[in-house]
Design a protein around this motif. Structure first.
Motif, PDB file in Angstrom:
ATOM      1  N   ILE A   1       0.950  -1.285  -0.244  1.00 16.78           N
ATOM      2  CA  ILE A   1       0.013   0.119   0.003  1.00 16.78           C
ATOM      3  C   ILE A   1       0.875   1.326   0.023  1.00 16.78           C
ATOM      4  O   ILE A   1       0.512   2.143  -0.739  1.00 16.78           O
ATOM      5  CB  ILE A   1      -0.936   0.012   1.076  1.00 16.78           C
ATOM      6  N   LEU A   2       1.827   1.239   0.874  1.00 11.55           N
ATOM      7  CA  LEU A   2       2.828   2.437   0.847  1.00 11.55           C
ATOM      8  C   LEU A   2       3.297   2.559  -0.492  1.00 11.55           C
ATOM      9  O   LEU A   2       3.543   3.742  -1.035  1.00 11.55           O
ATOM     10  CB  LEU A   2       3.897   2.251   1.830  1.00 11.55           C
ATOM     11  N   LEU A   3       3.877   1.618  -1.210  1.00 13.16           N
ATOM     12  CA  LEU A   3       4.553   1.614  -2.573  1.00 13.16           C
ATOM     13  C   LEU A   3       3.668   2.224  -3.673  1.00 13.16           C
ATOM     14  O   LEU A   3       3.902   2.992  -4.152  1.00 13.16           O
ATOM     15  CB  LEU A   3       5.093   0.321  -3.011  1.00 13.16           C
ATOM     16  N   ASN A   4       2.306   1.867  -3.232  1.00 10.30           N
ATOM     17  CA  ASN A   4       1.327   2.330  -4.532  1.00 10.30           C
ATOM     18  C   ASN A   4       0.955   3.630  -4.335  1.00 10.30           C
ATOM     19  O   ASN A   4       0.629   4.310  -5.040  1.00 10.30           O
ATOM     20  CB  ASN A   4       0.176   1.344  -4.066  1.00 10.30           C
ATOM     21  N   ASP A   5       0.742   4.263  -2.808  1.00  9.91           N
ATOM     22  CA  ASP A   5       0.581   5.517  -2.474  1.00  9.91           C
ATOM     23  C   ASP A   5       1.443   6.566  -2.800  1.00  9.91           C
ATOM     24  O   ASP A   5       1.406   7.464  -3.032  1.00  9.91           O
ATOM     25  CB  ASP A   5       0.400   5.470  -1.038  1.00  9.91           C
ATOM     26  N   TYR A   6       2.911   6.155  -2.579  1.00 14.75           N
ATOM     27  CA  TYR A   6       3.988   7.248  -2.613  1.00 14.75           C
ATOM     28  C   TYR A   6       4.973   6.887  -3.717  1.00 14.75           C
ATOM     29  O   TYR A   6       5.853   8.126  -4.056  1.00 14.75           O
ATOM     30  CB  TYR A   6       4.720   7.391  -1.297  1.00 14.75           C
TER      31      TYR A   6
ATOM     32  N   LYS B   1       6.190   6.758  -7.033  1.00  7.12           N
ATOM     33  CA  LYS B   1       5.751   6.822  -8.583  1.00  7.12           C
ATOM     34  C   LYS B   1       6.366   5.859  -9.515  1.00  7.12           C
ATOM     35  O   LYS B   1       5.585   5.477 -10.179  1.00  7.12           O
ATOM     36  CB  LYS B   1       6.104   8.229  -8.837  1.00  7.12           C
ATOM     37  N   PHE B   2       7.527   5.686  -9.197  1.00 12.98           N
ATOM     38  CA  PHE B   2       8.482   4.482  -9.897  1.00 12.98           C
ATOM     39  C   PHE B   2       7.808   3.107 -10.074  1.00 12.98           C
ATOM     40  O   PHE B   2       7.475   2.515 -11.140  1.00 12.98           O
ATOM     41  CB  PHE B   2       9.926   4.498  -9.450  1.00 12.98           C
TER      42      PHE B   2
ATOM     43  N   PHE C   1      15.420  10.392 -11.895  1.00 15.16           N
ATOM     44  CA  PHE C   1      14.338   9.158 -11.550  1.00 15.16           C
ATOM     45  C   PHE C   1      13.180  10.136 -11.122  1.00 15.16           C
ATOM     46  O   PHE C   1      11.935   9.407 -11.160  1.00 15.16           O
ATOM     47  CB  PHE C   1      14.809   8.364 -10.428  1.00 15.16           C
ATOM     48  N   GLU C   2      13.336  11.232 -10.756  1.00 11.53           N
ATOM     49  CA  GLU C   2      11.936  11.946 -10.246  1.00 11.53           C
ATOM     50  C   GLU C   2      11.154  12.916 -11.305  1.00 11.53           C
ATOM     51  O   GLU C   2      10.146  12.586 -11.393  1.00 11.53           O
ATOM     52  CB  GLU C   2      12.577  12.855  -8.981  1.00 11.53           C
ATOM     53  N   ARG C   3      12.058  13.371 -12.304  1.00 10.73           N
ATOM     54  CA  ARG C   3      11.510  14.032 -13.426  1.00 10.73           C
ATOM     55  C   ARG C   3      12.144  13.765 -14.584  1.00 10.73           C
ATOM     56  O   ARG C   3      12.777  14.529 -15.412  1.00 10.73           O
ATOM     57  CB  ARG C   3      11.575  15.435 -12.925  1.00 10.73           C
ATOM     58  N   PRO C   4      12.034  12.603 -15.188  1.00  9.21           N
ATOM     59  CA  PRO C   4      12.598  12.194 -16.466  1.00  9.21           C
ATOM     60  C   PRO C   4      12.110  12.921 -17.604  1.00  9.21           C
ATOM     61  O   PRO C   4      12.778  13.331 -18.457  1.00  9.21           O
ATOM     62  CB  PRO C   4      12.135  10.511 -16.650  1.00  9.21           C
ATOM     63  N   ASP C   5      10.599  13.229 -17.523  1.00 12.94           N
ATOM     64  CA  ASP C   5      10.282  14.214 -18.636  1.00 12.94           C
ATOM     65  C   ASP C   5      10.805  15.463 -18.855  1.00 12.94           C
ATOM     66  O   ASP C   5      11.154  15.855 -19.673  1.00 12.94           O
ATOM     67  CB  ASP C   5       8.613  14.062 -18.239  1.00 12.94           C
ATOM     68  N   LEU C   6      11.016  16.159 -17.587  1.00 12.63           N
ATOM     69  CA  LEU C   6      11.466  17.329 -17.508  1.00 12.63           C
ATOM     70  C   LEU C   6      13.096  17.178 -17.942  1.00 12.63           C
ATOM     71  O   LEU C   6      13.652  18.158 -18.865  1.00 12.63           O
ATOM     72  CB  LEU C   6      11.443  18.007 -16.086  1.00 12.63           C
TER      73      LEU C   6
END
Ligand SMILES: [Zn+2]
Length: 226
Positions: free
Chosen positions: A7-12, A14-15, A200-205
């Protein structure tokens, strides 16, 4: 793996959210193995499940493409409540460090601030993640030198190109400033850790603002799912 970890992985994380069912199961297994092999200890801080899950996620994300990866240079993670100074004091005057990979007597130990660890995942768009930063240092250090060149995962043929782009970008940061955290201009090792957080946090940017760097980082981390 305890149900609440999922649940924690799913909630927080993003990867993890972006993986398919099979990928999620693989990620969970890696988290489980990591937590079985590394001790996590609170130093004046209570370590909760969310902290264990975040530390393990920070460890697995950068090496997710390397299925047999082990952090042989890490035995223990010490969790401090807040930032600390270079002497590991928790309440000195100079309390600015949020994570550290140990050397000397602290070899094989990572220290991380609980507050910064949580912020790294709770705020997932500011290009900052202290856990990923520290694990990038460990990956870099595994070949014997922490120099911004992760020779353990980067194929030899790409090294000159990587060194060149690191040096060029650091110089540009010093000359003109950057949307990359300026701490990355400290030296090559910090550049690698800071740009890994960004990747890893903002690959798009990163892809739109620094396409060449983005492509090299994809090569380094073999990141097909980004
Ligand atoms: Zn660092």
């Amino acid at each position: 793996m305890p149900e609440n970890y999922k649940i924690l992985l799913n909630d927080y994380v993003k990867f993890y959210q972006q993986l398919d069912k099979e990928g999620k199961e693989k990620f969970e297994e890696r988290v489980r193995l990591f937590l079985a092999s590394v001790q996590i200890t609170g130093a004046n801080a209570i370590v909760e499940d969310i902290d264990r899950v975040f530390i393990a996620a920070g460890a697995i994300i950068p090496v997710y493409a390397f299925s047999d990866w082990q952090y042989v240079n890490l035995h223990e993670v010490l969790v401090y409540p807040g930032t600390f100074n270079e002497d590991f004091d928790q309440d000195g005057l100079n309390r600015s460090i949020s994570g550290m990979v140990g050397t000397g007597a602290m070899q094989n130990v990572m220290i991380i601030s609980k507050w910064q660890l949580r912020q790294g995942f709770i705020n997932n768009s500011d290009k900052r993640n202290t856990a990923i930063h520290e694990f990038a240092h460990l990956i870099d250090k595994m070949d014997g030198t922490m120099d911004g060149i992760p020779e353990i995962i980067l194929e030899r043929q790409y090294i000159p190109r990587w060194v060149n782009i690191m040096n060029t970008t650091i110089q540009q940061m010093k000359n003109y400033g950057s949307d990359i955290d300026m701490y990355g201009a400290t030296n090559q090792a910090e550049f690698f850790a800071v740009i890994s957080e960004y990747f890893f946090e903002r690959p798009d940017l990163l892809k739109s603002s620094h396409p060449e760097l983005y492509e090299m980082l994809r090569e380094i981390f073999k990141a097909g799912t980004q």
